[in-house]
Write a protein that holds these residues in place. Structure first.
Motif, PDB file in Angstrom:
ATOM      1  N   ARG A 104       0.835  -1.215  -0.308  1.00  0.00           N
ATOM      2  CA  ARG A 104      -0.281   0.147   0.060  1.00  0.00           C
ATOM      3  C   ARG A 104       0.588   1.180  -0.249  1.00  0.00           C
ATOM      4  O   ARG A 104      -0.172   2.138  -0.673  1.00  0.00           O
ATOM      5  CB  ARG A 104      -1.173  -0.346   1.328  1.00  0.00           C
ATOM      6  CG  ARG A 104      -1.683   0.727   1.500  1.00  0.00           C
ATOM      7  CD  ARG A 104      -2.843   0.664   2.158  1.00  0.00           C
ATOM      8  NE  ARG A 104      -3.750   2.361   2.440  1.00  0.00           N
ATOM      9  CZ  ARG A 104      -3.502   2.893   3.736  1.00  0.00           C
ATOM     10  NH1 ARG A 104      -3.108   2.436   5.247  1.00  0.00           N
ATOM     11  NH2 ARG A 104      -4.418   3.662   3.573  1.00  0.00           N
ATOM     12  N   GLN A 105       1.461   0.812   0.657  1.00  0.00           N
ATOM     13  CA  GLN A 105       2.856   2.492   0.991  1.00  0.00           C
ATOM     14  C   GLN A 105       3.947   2.489  -0.389  1.00  0.00           C
ATOM     15  O   GLN A 105       3.812   3.370  -1.046  1.00  0.00           O
ATOM     16  CB  GLN A 105       3.751   2.411   1.919  1.00  0.00           C
ATOM     17  CG  GLN A 105       3.092   2.713   3.287  1.00  0.00           C
ATOM     18  CD  GLN A 105       2.151   3.576   3.111  1.00  0.00           C
ATOM     19  OE1 GLN A 105       0.861   4.113   3.426  1.00  0.00           O
ATOM     20  NE2 GLN A 105       2.204   5.325   3.176  1.00  0.00           N
ATOM     21  N   GLN A 148       4.405   5.884  -5.252  1.00  0.00           N
ATOM     22  CA  GLN A 148       4.507   6.337  -6.928  1.00  0.00           C
ATOM     23  C   GLN A 148       3.584   7.003  -6.996  1.00  0.00           C
ATOM     24  O   GLN A 148       3.640   7.424  -8.123  1.00  0.00           O
ATOM     25  CB  GLN A 148       4.436   4.622  -7.629  1.00  0.00           C
ATOM     26  CG  GLN A 148       5.490   3.163  -6.783  1.00  0.00           C
ATOM     27  CD  GLN A 148       4.922   2.339  -7.188  1.00  0.00           C
ATOM     28  OE1 GLN A 148       3.643   1.636  -7.712  1.00  0.00           O
ATOM     29  NE2 GLN A 148       6.441   1.202  -7.650  1.00  0.00           N
ATOM     30  N   GLN A 149       2.659   6.749  -6.663  1.00  0.00           N
ATOM     31  CA  GLN A 149       1.400   7.819  -7.147  1.00  0.00           C
ATOM     32  C   GLN A 149       1.729   9.485  -6.778  1.00  0.00           C
ATOM     33  O   GLN A 149       1.477  10.051  -7.498  1.00  0.00           O
ATOM     34  CB  GLN A 149      -0.233   7.709  -6.349  1.00  0.00           C
ATOM     35  CG  GLN A 149      -0.726   5.701  -6.592  1.00  0.00           C
ATOM     36  CD  GLN A 149      -1.918   5.681  -5.969  1.00  0.00           C
ATOM     37  OE1 GLN A 149      -1.439   5.993  -4.844  1.00  0.00           O
ATOM     38  NE2 GLN A 149      -2.575   5.085  -6.324  1.00  0.00           N
ATOM     39  N   LYS A 204       4.589  10.340  -8.784  1.00  0.00           N
ATOM     40  CA  LYS A 204       3.795  10.791 -10.174  1.00  0.00           C
ATOM     41  C   LYS A 204       3.552  12.049 -10.669  1.00  0.00           C
ATOM     42  O   LYS A 204       3.173  12.477 -11.246  1.00  0.00           O
ATOM     43  CB  LYS A 204       2.915   9.252 -10.529  1.00  0.00           C
ATOM     44  CG  LYS A 204       2.245   9.593 -12.585  1.00  0.00           C
ATOM     45  CD  LYS A 204       0.729   8.234 -12.538  1.00  0.00           C
ATOM     46  CE  LYS A 204       0.558   8.854 -14.059  1.00  0.00           C
ATOM     47  NZ  LYS A 204      -0.334   7.395 -13.919  1.00  0.00           N
ATOM     48  N   LYS A 205       3.007  12.518  -9.175  1.00  0.00           N
ATOM     49  CA  LYS A 205       1.570  13.593  -9.280  1.00  0.00           C
ATOM     50  C   LYS A 205       2.964  14.905  -9.357  1.00  0.00           C
ATOM     51  O   LYS A 205       3.395  15.968  -9.957  1.00  0.00           O
ATOM     52  CB  LYS A 205       0.671  13.594  -7.854  1.00  0.00           C
ATOM     53  CG  LYS A 205      -0.540  13.418  -8.407  1.00  0.00           C
ATOM     54  CD  LYS A 205      -1.128  14.288  -7.061  1.00  0.00           C
ATOM     55  CE  LYS A 205      -2.063  12.356  -6.549  1.00  0.00           C
ATOM     56  NZ  LYS A 205      -2.325  13.253  -5.567  1.00  0.00           N
ATOM     57  N   VAL A 206       4.001  14.411  -8.531  1.00  0.00           N
ATOM     58  CA  VAL A 206       5.009  15.490  -8.902  1.00  0.00           C
ATOM     59  C   VAL A 206       5.827  15.429 -10.030  1.00  0.00           C
ATOM     60  O   VAL A 206       6.329  16.839  -9.876  1.00  0.00           O
ATOM     61  CB  VAL A 206       5.943  15.124  -7.621  1.00  0.00           C
ATOM     62  CG1 VAL A 206       7.509  16.197  -7.602  1.00  0.00           C
ATOM     63  CG2 VAL A 206       5.168  15.654  -6.264  1.00  0.00           C
ATOM     64  N   ARG A 207       6.054  14.627 -10.996  1.00  0.00           N
ATOM     65  CA  ARG A 207       6.833  14.625 -11.675  1.00  0.00           C
ATOM     66  C   ARG A 207       6.033  15.198 -13.141  1.00  0.00           C
ATOM     67  O   ARG A 207       6.580  15.818 -13.383  1.00  0.00           O
ATOM     68  CB  ARG A 207       7.036  13.273 -12.259  1.00  0.00           C
ATOM     69  CG  ARG A 207       7.833  13.119 -13.122  1.00  0.00           C
ATOM     70  CD  ARG A 207       8.037  11.596 -14.447  1.00  0.00           C
ATOM     71  NE  ARG A 207       8.522  10.526 -12.950  1.00  0.00           N
ATOM     72  CZ  ARG A 207       8.052   9.524 -12.584  1.00  0.00           C
ATOM     73  NH1 ARG A 207       6.468   9.039 -13.469  1.00  0.00           N
ATOM     74  NH2 ARG A 207       8.541   9.086 -11.469  1.00  0.00           N
TER      75      ARG A 207
END
Length: 145
Positions: free
Chosen positions: A118-119, A124-125, A128-131
């Motif tokens: 879960r962590q 990863q999520q 992905k947002k920051v990227r």
């Protein structure tokens, strides 16, 4: 009033530049994290899903308050834009020192280092947002600036 707004945005930009320079982290990566964390709102107070809360532009987590006391950084001081940016940069640098200068370290800034599936997914999520915002900033479409 217009000059004041420009001055404030300039001061924040300088804090990202200075913190990035001092820690050898791309200031645009710091901006991308601030965009995801608070949408550049230095007064943001965010509630965590389980317990605690985040403070300021980089959303410094309340779980770190007792640790930060060692450096005479109180929760109230975290409302200062530059102090908050430097503290956020410090925690990102700790993550980079631990797992490398990579997107997993960026994910750990938000989701920690747990190896539970879960962590890992949360890391990863978040990365992905920051990227996504980092790429926007690199194209010079600086949102909120």
């Amino acid at each position: 009033m217009f000059f004041f707004i420009l001055y404030c945005n300039s001061v924040i930009a300088d804090c990202f530049e200075n913190a990035g320079r001092d820690s050898y982290i791309d200031p645009d990566l710091l901006r991308a994290i601030a965009r995801v964390e608070s949408n550049f709102d230095h007064l943001a107070i965010g509630k965590n899903p389980t317990k605690g809360f985040g403070v300021g532009i980089m959303q410094i987590d309340s779980q770190h308050f007792s640790y930060l006391q060692k450096f005479d950084v109180s929760p109230e001081l975290l409302l200062d834009k530059c102090i908050n940016i430097y503290v956020g940069t410090y925690f990102l640098k700790l993550a980079m020192n631990r797992v490398g200068n990579n997107w997993d370290a960026v994910g750990a800034y938000n989701a920690g280092f747990s190896t539970k599936p879960r962590q890992i997914k949360k890391r990863q999520q978040y990365a992905k947002k920051v990227r996504k915002h980092y790429q926007i900033i690199k194209r010079k479409e600086k949102p909120g600036m």
